[in-house]
Design a protein around this motif. Sequence first.
Motif, PDB file in Angstrom:
ATOM      1  N   UNK A 227       0.822  -1.212   0.000  1.00 38.44           N
ATOM      2  CA  UNK A 227       0.000   0.000   0.000  1.00 38.44           C
ATOM      3  C   UNK A 227       0.852   1.256   0.000  1.00 38.44           C
ATOM      4  N   UNK A 228       2.004   1.211   0.677  1.00 37.62           N
ATOM      5  CA  UNK A 228       2.877   2.388   0.714  1.00 37.62           C
ATOM      6  C   UNK A 228       3.435   2.714  -0.655  1.00 37.62           C
ATOM      7  N   UNK A 229       3.703   1.694  -1.476  1.00 38.10           N
ATOM      8  CA  UNK A 229       4.183   1.949  -2.828  1.00 38.10           C
ATOM      9  C   UNK A 229       3.065   2.486  -3.717  1.00 38.10           C
ATOM     10  N   UNK A 230       1.856   1.952  -3.526  1.00 38.69           N
ATOM     11  CA  UNK A 230       0.737   2.392  -4.366  1.00 38.69           C
ATOM     12  C   UNK A 230       0.387   3.848  -4.133  1.00 38.69           C
ATOM     13  N   UNK A 236       7.912  11.248  -2.269  1.00 35.25           N
ATOM     14  CA  UNK A 236       8.247   9.966  -1.627  1.00 35.25           C
ATOM     15  C   UNK A 236       9.224   9.163  -2.476  1.00 35.25           C
ATOM     16  N   UNK A 237       9.005   9.148  -3.792  1.00 39.25           N
ATOM     17  CA  UNK A 237       9.889   8.391  -4.683  1.00 39.25           C
ATOM     18  C   UNK A 237      11.292   8.987  -4.680  1.00 39.25           C
ATOM     19  N   UNK A 238      11.382  10.334  -4.673  1.00 39.68           N
ATOM     20  CA  UNK A 238      12.696  10.992  -4.629  1.00 39.68           C
ATOM     21  C   UNK A 238      13.419  10.669  -3.323  1.00 39.68           C
ATOM     22  N   UNK A 239      12.667  10.617  -2.219  1.00 39.84           N
ATOM     23  CA  UNK A 239      13.285  10.281  -0.931  1.00 39.84           C
ATOM     24  C   UNK A 239      13.761   8.833  -0.915  1.00 39.84           C
ATOM     25  N   UNK A 240      12.947   7.931  -1.489  1.00 39.72           N
ATOM     26  CA  UNK A 240      13.354   6.524  -1.546  1.00 39.72           C
ATOM     27  C   UNK A 240      14.607   6.351  -2.401  1.00 39.72           C
ATOM     28  N   UNK A 255       7.661   5.640 -10.920  1.00 34.02           N
ATOM     29  CA  UNK A 255       7.358   6.908 -11.582  1.00 34.02           C
ATOM     30  C   UNK A 255       6.221   6.769 -12.591  1.00 34.02           C
ATOM     31  N   UNK A 256       5.899   5.517 -12.946  1.00 32.66           N
ATOM     32  CA  UNK A 256       4.902   5.298 -13.994  1.00 32.66           C
ATOM     33  C   UNK A 256       3.772   4.393 -13.501  1.00 32.66           C
ATOM     34  N   UNK A 257       3.308   4.617 -12.271  1.00 32.95           N
ATOM     35  CA  UNK A 257       2.177   3.846 -11.762  1.00 32.95           C
ATOM     36  C   UNK A 257       0.902   4.262 -12.486  1.00 32.95           C
ATOM     37  N   UNK A 266      -2.199  -3.512  -8.381  1.00 37.34           N
ATOM     38  CA  UNK A 266      -1.565  -4.733  -8.883  1.00 37.34           C
ATOM     39  C   UNK A 266      -0.089  -4.512  -9.155  1.00 37.34           C
ATOM     40  N   UNK A 267       0.244  -3.395  -9.814  1.00 40.36           N
ATOM     41  CA  UNK A 267       1.645  -3.128 -10.113  1.00 40.36           C
ATOM     42  C   UNK A 267       2.445  -2.904  -8.837  1.00 40.36           C
ATOM     43  N   UNK A 268       1.863  -2.243  -7.839  1.00 39.53           N
ATOM     44  CA  UNK A 268       2.558  -1.989  -6.580  1.00 39.53           C
ATOM     45  C   UNK A 268       2.870  -3.303  -5.865  1.00 39.53           C
TER      46      UNK A 268
END
Length: 413
Positions: A227-230, A236-240, A255-257, A266-268
């Motif tokens: 859920x955190x990725x979704x 958040x992505x820049x921090x990760x 970057x392309x969810x 599903x992708x997450x």
Amino acid sequence: MAAATWRYRGDLEAERPAALVRFANGRLRSPESLRFTVYRSRDTAHPRKRHRRILVSETERLCYVGHNFGSGVMRCNSLCRYFVGVLDKDSGQMEVYNAEMFNMQPLLSDNLIPDDTKDYQKKSYREKVDLCIEAFGTSKQKRALSSRRMNAVGNDIVSTAVTKAAANIIDAKGVTALMQDVAQDDVQTISAFLPPCHEDADRPEHVYKFEDILSPTEYEALRVPAAALASATAEDIAKKAEERSHCSFVLEELKFLPADEKSRDRKARCLWFLDTLIKFSHLKVIKKKHPMGPECPHIISRKLMKNFTSLTYNNGSVQNLVSASMKAKITAYVILLALHINNFQTDLTILQNDMKLQESRILDIAKALRLKISKAKGGLGLEKDQNHKLGTLSLPLPMQKAPAGQRKRKKIN
């Protein structure tokens, strides 16, 4: 002459009683001409070995040997005590000393020929030690020597049989055919760790079914950790990416969810499991019950331990090991997940760097998966002019080929 008196003196010399000898094959004609040589054990610290002695005497015709240890020793030495008295007739004083009985046996051996010393000098150190063990070794050492010699004979017999069998096979099939069999075996070894391949599928997504990678129950268990990725934002992505908490492939795909909630979820989930597989492949010996941390669902931890580790024994305990074959299996599952994420085409070079593999290794696994390999330019975290390898799953599936390393060796031969 005065009445004789006697005095007990013990050993004639320190740790050396007098020797009483008897010859097993009769009487000697000239016993006064004999000369005796005594050999004592050098192991003076051992309470049993320090008393071992070998008595040697040589006549014109034969050489005699007697000893006070071993299977041929006279039992009377352990049942009786012997003494020798030396009487001084003038003083009437008798000196009494300890004595030991030796049974002198004739040594009937060809090893007494002087030229045999040359053969002895040619023997290896191991062979000389074995001769010493035969003569002076303990029962345990002699049993070990006999066992080692029997094993050596057995190994020679097996080696001869294997060599003969290999020669017969080479004569029957030929070197070229054997090299092809070896190359095919290598492909089959990798294929043994792959999910089921449905070669008769009419669509790429049915060749390697998603349910064979993640069962419905396992997929449902990924809802909470993914859920955190979704819900990740650009910040958040820049921090990760700055913290390097995820692999390069996952950070790029975040970057392309998709905007659609179901497709995004599903992708997450697939990205979370793919990232977990890559992190798990970097482990060697699994010492924890939950190596991926408490946030990893129990059913996923059990899947990792059951399907992607090998059991090994170390110091009496069972350990789970991520062996080379298991890492190849993890790599295959990672590639298939990436294919399902990216519409059945993925950048193998990024996955190669994330998994810290050699290019030839990941290409061999991709070819075993029946992917078509092509080149592309650029990529995340890599030089712009570096060639990237793309893997594409498309129909019809290409024929399986021998790994590149095997083909190179075939050309050399």
